[in-house]
Design an enzyme around this catalytic site. Structure first.
Site, mmCIF file in Angstrom:
data_model
loop_
_atom_site.group_PDB
_atom_site.id
_atom_site.type_symbol
_atom_site.label_atom_id
_atom_site.label_comp_id
_atom_site.label_asym_id
_atom_site.label_seq_id
_atom_site.Cartn_x
_atom_site.Cartn_y
_atom_site.Cartn_z
ATOM 1 N N HIS A 124 -4.366 30.077 19.081
ATOM 2 C CA HIS A 124 -5.737 30.835 19.508
ATOM 3 C C HIS A 124 -6.574 30.754 17.998
ATOM 4 O O HIS A 124 -7.491 31.077 18.028
ATOM 5 C CB HIS A 124 -5.530 32.173 19.885
ATOM 6 C CG HIS A 124 -5.157 33.205 18.987
ATOM 7 N ND1 HIS A 124 -6.311 33.928 18.504
ATOM 8 C CD2 HIS A 124 -4.286 33.574 18.914
ATOM 9 C CE1 HIS A 124 -5.631 35.009 17.779
ATOM 10 N NE2 HIS A 124 -4.339 34.611 17.981
ATOM 11 N N GLN A 154 -2.843 30.108 9.871
ATOM 12 C CA GLN A 154 -4.104 29.928 9.677
ATOM 13 C C GLN A 154 -4.704 28.484 9.013
ATOM 14 O O GLN A 154 -5.931 28.134 8.659
ATOM 15 C CB GLN A 154 -4.857 30.949 8.583
ATOM 16 C CG GLN A 154 -4.733 32.422 9.027
ATOM 17 C CD GLN A 154 -5.998 32.703 9.793
ATOM 18 O OE1 GLN A 154 -6.899 32.059 9.904
ATOM 19 N NE2 GLN A 154 -5.824 33.827 10.320
ATOM 20 N N SER A 157 -0.094 29.206 15.726
ATOM 21 C CA SER A 157 -0.471 29.847 16.576
ATOM 22 C C SER A 157 -1.718 28.965 17.296
ATOM 23 O O SER A 157 -2.277 27.975 16.675
ATOM 24 C CB SER A 157 -1.308 31.043 15.973
ATOM 25 O OG SER A 157 -2.330 31.450 16.775
ATOM 26 N N ASN A 165 -5.248 34.457 5.705
ATOM 27 C CA ASN A 165 -6.105 34.969 6.760
ATOM 28 C C ASN A 165 -7.060 35.681 6.133
ATOM 29 O O ASN A 165 -8.326 35.468 6.696
ATOM 30 C CB ASN A 165 -5.260 35.978 7.642
ATOM 31 C CG ASN A 165 -4.507 36.935 7.121
ATOM 32 O OD1 ASN A 165 -3.603 36.846 6.209
ATOM 33 N ND2 ASN A 165 -4.624 38.189 7.843
ATOM 34 N N ALA A 202 1.982 33.451 16.930
ATOM 35 C CA ALA A 202 2.260 33.474 15.615
ATOM 36 C C ALA A 202 3.232 34.639 15.116
ATOM 37 O O ALA A 202 4.231 34.728 14.459
ATOM 38 C CB ALA A 202 1.282 33.220 14.537
ATOM 39 N N THR A 203 2.966 35.835 15.708
ATOM 40 C CA THR A 203 3.735 36.968 15.412
ATOM 41 C C THR A 203 5.164 37.125 16.050
ATOM 42 O O THR A 203 6.062 37.220 15.131
ATOM 43 C CB THR A 203 3.088 38.277 16.189
ATOM 44 O OG1 THR A 203 1.593 38.480 15.660
ATOM 45 C CG2 THR A 203 3.828 39.372 16.222
ATOM 46 N N CYS A 221 -6.314 42.408 12.526
ATOM 47 C CA CYS A 221 -5.209 43.101 12.978
ATOM 48 C C CYS A 221 -5.308 44.694 12.475
ATOM 49 O O CYS A 221 -4.463 45.399 12.767
ATOM 50 C CB CYS A 221 -3.934 42.471 12.786
ATOM 51 S SG CYS A 221 -3.895 40.845 13.698
ATOM 52 N N THR A 272 10.111 32.464 30.982
ATOM 53 C CA THR A 272 9.574 31.498 31.584
ATOM 54 C C THR A 272 8.252 30.825 30.828
ATOM 55 O O THR A 272 7.574 31.454 30.190
ATOM 56 C CB THR A 272 9.020 31.743 33.029
ATOM 57 O OG1 THR A 272 10.082 32.239 33.801
ATOM 58 C CG2 THR A 272 8.147 30.604 33.547
#
Lengths: 404, 388
Positions: free
Chosen positions: A205, A183, A203, A155, A75-76, A328, A243
């Protein structure tokens, strides 16, 4: 099942990979290891087919066309690509951009970088409930506004913004609208056929997929253009070279498929757990829920415990894995900028805990957590002169402290 | 996959080493925390990442503090080229004529910011010429001096190895920073950041039997750099984004295997490649970069009058996975830019095929390949004769 130690209540920081997701990924780490860009042999074709199946699954969860999904490393990267990519592409139309003070760092820092490059940015403060005032948003738009970015689910406090209305305001004013939905997937329904959103970040994860993979939705009708931020082999129709990590993409696809099929049942269960946790913690005096409770994902509970010191609180609750502020920024001792933005004092921001509940949280976990919090906060307050003063009826905020 | 094709495309990507997979599995299945979280789940992820950082540093002659983890080799290249150029305000940079598109296109993107891009020429063997570099660095046709040069350590197509230490020495005299893309070199030759004396070096995990999804930029900390990805401030603020713990752990494990096994790997793969090329020459192949120092696993060749794509497809039907150029450009039918830079005839270049071997390949596979190749060549030549 008895409670596991420590109990994981930090699903907003990251989620464990669902076993079903891991099982789908493993073959692409072993026999099906091809490079999806290799067009000359079946190793490449198998990888490419898996990548496209996953793209379909991601698109289905959010009612998008698969061709609108661009893979990224997370997501970043999606946020950076959307914000810098759109701002750069449309900079001839204007150089004013709008976001909120409570966005994720990846959005805030991309905005800061654009400011250094000559853009003008407005960072809107939320209301005390964490929500964006639509009037304030409308008032912030100028003739030279090109881009607005507002996250769907926060978040830290889990509040859900009214993306549909904000998007409509953007449409009326010809402003490109980006939404950070990292989120939100698997927690709220997202229908991009109806939502007036141009760009949306995802995202894996945070939704029981692997780390290191995300996606950006880029609307085709009406088409939104971006300047690529990563250049090379021309993968992802030139928008994002590099890749493709096939196993991770496969994992994200499976994670989003599971989310689509199970989210309604799962959210009902999680809501019951969250309400149970909330009711238990509210038996403790002087607790404050941060952020609106109604417009909020059921997974999140962010509470400040008055009259306890933040760091001691974290040390005292080591048997549960929780977060004080977003993961973070949790390496710093600064109070959460999100809580400050909704008007919490430094003290309350410091003594806040984010409990985030997920797929593998049990009722036992919740009950254990309630008892732990009750006992630890009781002990910390026994040691606290401030708590004693509070019990004596002193209004701490009015005390004038003498310097020594 | 249902086919049992023999894999000869190890410069495209490599099969994951089973031992590497085993180190990754705990981070794909158990509760692995966000490495930025302070609780035990986060701390154990952090420890795993720092261990991998040491493994990468050990395998590349770098210090762990010089390792910046990225999501891919492409990202490392972009970070180096765009990040160093932007942060230092360079007005002119030079990249060699045989670079991977991740370098050339990253450099091209800086044109929009007014940066002048120079190309460093290569000779017929695919080695960049020191004279061309000298001329470029000292050319005074405008006021702008070259701030950064990028020359890949080993070429993905020909396998040609550049004399980076000499190149770096020349560039440093002219106060230019030196970046090298060592993505193809790592695991196939000794790679030592300190000895190469460069300022920055790109690496990729999936080319060394590690997983896709991890790469690194090794960076001299005295070089200022502008991050590509901004946000949570991971990797000392130089690469934000929650760390891909499993892939980083796998990358580290793959690097440790290189540290232990490199010499043996090079020796066995070189034997296979020599066996292959002996046969190729007998069949009339032109081997590109034959006169240069090359990676031991790579052979890039063509047969006069035989179209590369056609031959690749024919070989594929017979169960051999080879490439017709770099995978990233295998969508296009343009002749290889590397061969063009080497002055190879365009028609011959269109016939180019790359075989890139690994340790799991065998002498029997090479033998079988040569046999099939001979048959396909005569079949294709008959077809061509009829067409004429």
């Amino acid at each position: 099942m008895t409670a596991r130690m420590p109990i994981y209540l930090d699903y907003s920081a990251t989620t464990p990979v669902d076993k079903r997701v891991a099982a789908k990924m493993i073959p692409f780490l072993t026999e099906d290891f091809g490079n999806a860009a290799s067009r000359s042999h079946p190793y490449g074709w198998t990888a490419e087919k898996a990548v496209e199946n996953a793209r379909d699954e991601v698109a289905k969860l959010v009612h998008a066309d698969p061709r609108e999904i661009v893979w990224t490393s997370g997501a970043t990267e999606s946020n950076n690509l959307a914000i810098k990519g759109a701002a750069h592409f449309y900079q001839d139309k204007g150089k004013h951009i709008i976001t909120m003070q409570t966005e994720h760092k990846a959005v805030i820092d991309a905005f800061r970088e654009l400011e250094r490059q000559g853009f003008e940015a407005t960072y809107l403060a939320p209301e005390a409930d964490g929500l964006l005032s639509l009037d304030k948003f409308r008032a912030a738009i100028r003739p030279d506004t090109v881009l607005a970015s507002v996250m769907l689910v926060n978040n830290e406090i889990g509040v859900i913004q009214d993306i549909e209305t904000i998007g409509n305001i953007c449409r009326e004013n010809g402003v490109i609208f980006h939404v950070d939905a990292a989120q939100a997937t698997g927690k709220v329904h997202i229908d991009l056929e109806k939502l007036p959103v141009d760009l949306m970040s995802f995202s894996a994860h945070k939704t029981y997929g692997p780390k290191g993979v995300g996606a950006l939705y880029v609307r085709r009708k009406p088409r939104v253009r971006l300047e690529a931020q990563m250049h090379g082999g021309g993968h992802e129709r030139g928008l994002r070279s590099g890749t493709l990590a096939t196993h991770q993409i496969v994992g994200m696809g499976e994670a989003f498929r599971i989310a689509r099929e199970e989210m309604d049942l799962e959210n009902a269960r999680i809501r019951r757990l969250r309400d149970r946790l909330l009711a238990g913690l509210q038996e403790i005096d002087e607790t404050y829920v941060n952020g609106d409770l109604k417009n909020r994902v059921p997974h999140n509970l962010n509470i400040s415990f008055n009259y306890v010191e933040g760091e001691s609180l974290i040390m005292a609750v080591k048997d549960i894995a929780v977060s004080s502020g977003s993961a973070c920024t949790s390496a710093s001792l600064e109070p959460s900028y999100v809580l400050r933005a909704i008007g919490r004092s430094d003290e309350l921001a410091h003594s806040s805990i984010r409990f985030s509940i997920g797929r593998f949280t049990t009722e036992e976990d919740v009950d254990y957590t309630i008892e732990l919090m009750k006992s630890k906060i009781g002990k910390l307050r026994e040691l606290s002169p401030l708590w004693e003063m509070h019990l004596d009826g002193v209004d701490i905020s009015k005390v004038e402290w003498a310097a020594h | 996959m249902d086919t049992q094709a023999i894999y000869f495309d190890n410069n495209g990507t490599t099969a994951l080493d089973q031992r590497v997979l085993e180190t990754m599995l705990p981070y794909l299945s158990a509760q692995s925390g966000n490495a930025t979280s302070r609780h035990i789940f986060g701390r154990s992820s952090r420890q795993a990442i720092e261990r991998a950082r040491e493994q990468v540093a050990d395998a590349t002659g770098a210090h762990p503090s010089q390792v910046i983890f990225t999501g891919s080799g492409t990202e490392a290249d972009n970070l180096a080229i765009c990040g160093i150029t932007a942060k230092n305000g360079f007005e002119k940079i030079a990249v060699s004529a045989i670079e991977h598109p991740a370098i050339t296109r990253a450099a091209q993107s800086m044109k929009a910011h007014g940066v002048v891009i120079e190309s460093i020429a290569a000779d017929t063997q695919g080695k960049i010429t020191i004279d061309a570099l000298q001329d470029l660095l000292s050319s005074g046709n405008d006021d702008k001096s070259i701030g950064l040069i990028s020359v890949m350590l080993a070429n993905n197509e020909t396998g040609a190895i550049q004399d980076l230490a000499s190149i770096a020495e020349i560039a440093r005299k002219q106060h230019a920073f030196v970046h090298t893309d060592a993505v193809q070199a790592l695991g196939k030759m000794k790679v030592d950041f300190a000895e190469l004396n460069v300022h920055a070096m790109s690496l990729s995990s999936h080319k060394i039997s590690g997983p896709q999804g991890a790469g690194a930029l090794i960076l001299d900390k005295r070089v200022d750099i502008q991050p590509l990805l901004l946000g949570g401030g991971q990797e000392r603020g130089l690469r934000s984004g929650s760390e891909n713990v499993a892939a980083i752990v796998g990358f580290g494990a793959a690097c440790e295997l290189i540290s232990r096994e490199l010499i043996q790997r090079i020796g066995s793969v070189r034997q296979l490649r020599d066996q292959l090329e002996k046969g190729l020459v007998k069949l009339g192949a032109v081997i590109f970069g034959h006169g240069a120092d090359r990676l031991a696993n790579t052979s890039f060749f063509a047969f006069e009058g035989i179209e590369g794509e056609t031959l690749v497809m024919a070989l594929d039907r017979k169960g051999f996975a080879v490439a017709s150029g770099s995978a990233c450009s295998s969508d296009s039918t343009e002749p290889s830019h590397v061969l063009m830079a080497m002055g190879v005839d365009e028609d011959l270049a269109r016939g180019a095929i790359r075989v890139s071997l690994s340790n799991v390949n065998t002498a029997a596979q090479i033998e079988a390949f040569l046999l099939v190749l001979e048959g396909e060549l005569s079949r294709l030549r008959r077809l061509t004769a009829i067409a004429v």
